[in-house]
Design a protein around this motif. Structure first.
Motif, short mmCIF file in Angstrom:
data_model
loop_
_atom_site.label_atom_id
_atom_site.label_comp_id
_atom_site.label_asym_id
_atom_site.label_seq_id
_atom_site.Cartn_x
_atom_site.Cartn_y
_atom_site.Cartn_z
N ALA A 5 1.63 4.36 -2.96
CA ALA A 5 1.57 5.78 -2.59
C ALA A 5 2.90 6.47 -2.86
O ALA A 5 2.94 7.63 -3.30
CB ALA A 5 1.18 5.92 -1.12
N ALA B 182 -5.90 5.14 8.84
CA ALA B 182 -4.54 5.28 8.35
C ALA B 182 -3.55 5.51 9.48
O ALA B 182 -2.40 5.08 9.41
CB ALA B 182 -4.46 6.43 7.35
N ARG C 44 0.83 -1.21 0.00
CA ARG C 44 0.00 0.00 0.00
C ARG C 44 0.86 1.26 0.00
O ARG C 44 0.61 2.20 -0.73
CB ARG C 44 -0.94 -0.02 1.22
CG ARG C 44 -2.07 -1.03 1.12
CD ARG C 44 -3.04 -0.86 2.27
NE ARG C 44 -2.44 -1.25 3.53
CZ ARG C 44 -2.59 -2.45 4.10
NH1 ARG C 44 -3.33 -3.36 3.48
NH2 ARG C 44 -2.04 -2.73 5.25
N GLU D 102 -5.34 11.23 7.44
CA GLU D 102 -6.53 10.91 6.67
C GLU D 102 -6.24 10.00 5.49
O GLU D 102 -7.14 9.34 4.97
CB GLU D 102 -7.19 12.22 6.20
CG GLU D 102 -7.65 13.10 7.36
CD GLU D 102 -8.26 14.41 6.91
OE1 GLU D 102 -8.33 14.63 5.68
OE2 GLU D 102 -8.64 15.20 7.78
N ASP D 103 -4.98 9.97 5.06
CA ASP D 103 -4.61 9.13 3.92
C ASP D 103 -3.10 8.88 3.99
O ASP D 103 -2.34 9.76 4.39
CB ASP D 103 -4.97 9.83 2.61
CG ASP D 103 -4.80 8.93 1.40
OD1 ASP D 103 -5.77 8.28 1.01
OD2 ASP D 103 -3.67 8.87 0.86
N ARG D 104 -2.67 7.67 3.60
CA ARG D 104 -1.24 7.35 3.69
C ARG D 104 -0.39 8.14 2.70
O ARG D 104 0.83 8.09 2.76
CB ARG D 104 -1.00 5.85 3.53
CG ARG D 104 -1.42 5.26 2.23
CD ARG D 104 -1.07 3.77 2.16
NE ARG D 104 -1.43 3.05 3.35
CZ ARG D 104 -2.63 2.50 3.59
NH1 ARG D 104 -3.58 2.65 2.69
NH2 ARG D 104 -2.86 1.85 4.69
N SER D 105 -1.04 8.90 1.82
CA SER D 105 -0.26 9.73 0.89
C SER D 105 0.57 10.77 1.64
O SER D 105 1.61 11.21 1.13
CB SER D 105 -1.19 10.43 -0.11
OG SER D 105 -2.08 11.32 0.55
#
Length: 242
Positions: free
Chosen positions: A16, A189, A12, A210-213
């Motif tokens: 990213a 996350a 994952r 909020e997001d692994r980005s």
């Protein structure tokens, strides 16, 4: 254009990281996963970014050292032997290792260090983290990073002053200890809160991912920063000049 090689490219985080590499205007030199040869990737890269597994760390450090290129390690679940290997590699190349590559978490750790240093040990410190149901290590690397920051602020050794896994009749909380609680569920996350609890007052310092980005963007920024740095062990604090 900086050529970035990604170890653990099909996970994952790997996906990213590839997106973040392109977003940053860097060249994706290639990626490898379990069973692939990291030496070929190192030869094609200016810097390696490793988000694989603890068991692969020694080999990944060796190929970076042999190629004479820096490496950023974001793999969590490391033990003392892994840190010894990181220290050894840092004698030859630039190594940035961190439990969290988020720029926000890096700043949070700085604030935790400052707060712990200013407040006395009659303020209890508890670190609460929550991650998705698939995470395999606990406490998270980020929670440990925040615990280390608190321990550094107080001038104490974290392993000798840790409380975690409370269950049953545990007795009173030890004065000056740093507590950990790990929650798992859903697709979170990464949420982290550091609670400093004093008499009739509490301070809570938090970061919500909020997001692994966000981790990928921070990792690529750290990897770019490593280019041209001398041999040594670095952290995300160095990237933000904290």
């Amino acid at each position: 254009m900086t050529k970035i090689g990604i170890i653990g490219s099909e996970g994952r985080m790997g996906h990213a990281l590839k997106a973040a590499t392109q977003e940053a205007g860097c060249d994706f030199a290639g990626g490898i996963d379990k069973g692939d040869d990291p030496a070929a990737l190192a030869k094609a890269s200016d810097v390696l970014v490793d988000f694989s597994a603890p068991a692969a760390l020694a080999a990944n450090l060796a190929v970076a050292r042999d190629a004479g290129i820096p490496i950023l390690v974001g793999t969590t679940g490391l033990d003392d032997s892994h840190h010894a290997a990181l220290d050894d590699a840092a004698k030859h190349i630039a190594v940035l290792q961190t439990g969290n590559t988020s720029l926000g978490v890096t700043l949070l750790a700085h604030l935790v260090r400052e707060a712990a240093g200013k407040l006395g040990d009659d303020w209890d410190i508890e670190i609460v983290e929550m991650h998705h149901r698939m995470k395999v290590d606990a406490p998270s690397g980020t929670a440990l990073l925040l615990g280390e920051a608190a321990a550094e602020g107080r001038g104490i050794d974290l392993p000798a002053n840790t409380e975690s896994g409370r269950d049953g009749h545990t007795g009173a909380r030890g004065k000056g200890t740093i507590g950990f609680a790990a929650l798992r569920g859903g697709t979170v996350a990464g949420d982290h809160s550091v609670i400093l609890a004093g008499e009739q007052e509490r301070i809570t310092l938090s970061h919500l991912a909020e997001d692994r980005s966000i981790f990928a963007r921070g990792a690529i920024r750290g990897a770019q920063w490593l280019i041209g740095k001398g041999a040594g062990r670095y952290s995300m604090n160095d990237v933000l000049d904290l």
